[in-house]
Design a protein around this motif. Sequence first.
Motif, PDB file in Angstrom:
ATOM      1  N   GLY A  25     -47.842  61.760  49.043  1.00  0.00           N
ATOM      2  CA  GLY A  25     -49.002  61.931  48.188  1.00  0.00           C
ATOM      3  C   GLY A  25     -48.623  62.416  46.799  1.00  0.00           C
ATOM      4  N   ILE A  26     -47.671  63.337  46.732  1.00  0.00           N
ATOM      5  CA  ILE A  26     -47.220  63.845  45.432  1.00  0.00           C
ATOM      6  C   ILE A  26     -46.523  62.756  44.638  1.00  0.00           C
ATOM      7  N   LEU A  27     -45.799  61.897  45.324  1.00  0.00           N
ATOM      8  CA  LEU A  27     -45.081  60.816  44.643  1.00  0.00           C
ATOM      9  C   LEU A  27     -45.996  59.663  44.241  1.00  0.00           C
ATOM     10  N   GLY A  28     -47.272  59.741  44.608  1.00  0.00           N
ATOM     11  CA  GLY A  28     -48.229  58.719  44.205  1.00  0.00           C
ATOM     12  C   GLY A  28     -48.390  57.564  45.172  1.00  0.00           C
ATOM     13  N   ARG A  29     -47.798  57.659  46.319  1.00  0.00           N
ATOM     14  CA  ARG A  29     -47.921  56.599  47.327  1.00  0.00           C
ATOM     15  C   ARG A  29     -49.059  56.970  48.270  1.00  0.00           C
ATOM     16  N   GLU A  30     -50.286  56.775  47.775  1.00  0.00           N
ATOM     17  CA  GLU A  30     -51.460  57.285  48.468  1.00  0.00           C
ATOM     18  C   GLU A  30     -51.745  56.575  49.786  1.00  0.00           C
ATOM     19  N   GLN A  31     -51.566  55.277  49.846  1.00  0.00           N
ATOM     20  CA  GLN A  31     -51.834  54.549  51.090  1.00  0.00           C
ATOM     21  C   GLN A  31     -50.898  54.999  52.204  1.00  0.00           C
ATOM     22  N   GLU A  32     -49.619  55.142  51.870  1.00  0.00           N
ATOM     23  CA  GLU A  32     -48.657  55.593  52.866  1.00  0.00           C
ATOM     24  C   GLU A  32     -48.941  57.031  53.288  1.00  0.00           C
ATOM     25  N   ALA A  33     -49.368  57.859  52.337  1.00  0.00           N
ATOM     26  CA  ALA A  33     -49.693  59.253  52.647  1.00  0.00           C
ATOM     27  C   ALA A  33     -50.887  59.336  53.592  1.00  0.00           C
ATOM     28  N   LEU A  34     -51.901  58.515  53.356  1.00  0.00           N
ATOM     29  CA  LEU A  34     -53.064  58.519  54.238  1.00  0.00           C
ATOM     30  C   LEU A  34     -52.700  58.042  55.639  1.00  0.00           C
ATOM     31  N   TYR A  35     -51.841  57.035  55.717  1.00  0.00           N
ATOM     32  CA  TYR A  35     -51.424  56.521  57.022  1.00  0.00           C
ATOM     33  C   TYR A  35     -50.648  57.586  57.796  1.00  0.00           C
ATOM     34  N   SER A  36     -49.701  58.219  57.138  1.00  0.00           N
ATOM     35  CA  SER A  36     -48.860  59.190  57.836  1.00  0.00           C
ATOM     36  C   SER A  36     -49.559  60.535  58.022  1.00  0.00           C
ATOM     37  N   ALA A  37     -50.702  60.751  57.412  1.00  0.00           N
ATOM     38  CA  ALA A  37     -51.421  62.013  57.574  1.00  0.00           C
ATOM     39  C   ALA A  37     -51.981  62.168  58.984  1.00  0.00           C
ATOM     40  N   HIS A  38     -52.109  61.088  59.719  1.00  0.00           N
ATOM     41  CA  HIS A  38     -52.646  61.144  61.079  1.00  0.00           C
ATOM     42  C   HIS A  38     -51.575  61.471  62.118  1.00  0.00           C
ATOM     43  N   TRP A  39     -50.329  61.377  61.742  1.00  0.00           N
ATOM     44  CA  TRP A  39     -49.249  61.606  62.700  1.00  0.00           C
ATOM     45  C   TRP A  39     -49.221  63.019  63.272  1.00  0.00           C
ATOM     46  N   PRO A  40     -49.348  64.082  62.466  1.00  0.00           N
ATOM     47  CA  PRO A  40     -49.253  65.431  63.056  1.00  0.00           C
ATOM     48  C   PRO A  40     -50.314  65.691  64.128  1.00  0.00           C
ATOM     49  N   GLY A  41     -51.537  65.305  63.864  1.00  0.00           N
ATOM     50  CA  GLY A  41     -52.587  65.512  64.862  1.00  0.00           C
ATOM     51  C   GLY A  41     -52.335  64.735  66.131  1.00  0.00           C
TER      52      GLY A  41
END
Length: 56
Positions: A25-41
């Motif tokens: 997300g910080i690097l600006g890759r928002e789509q990838e950040a949203l996809y990987s945000a579900h992994w921890p849960g």
Amino acid sequence: MKLFIFTWYPVILAFICMLYSITLGILGREQEALYSAHWPGTILLFAIAIRQRRTT
């Protein structure tokens, strides 16, 4: 140390995945950040399910 890692590995893995998502997300890759945000849960939910199924 081995007992600690064996007990807390899902939390450690989820934390690493969360850091990965934040970094994307910080690097600006928002789509990838949203996809990987579900992994921890998902990791934590599977860990709970697996531990409930154990008989020992």
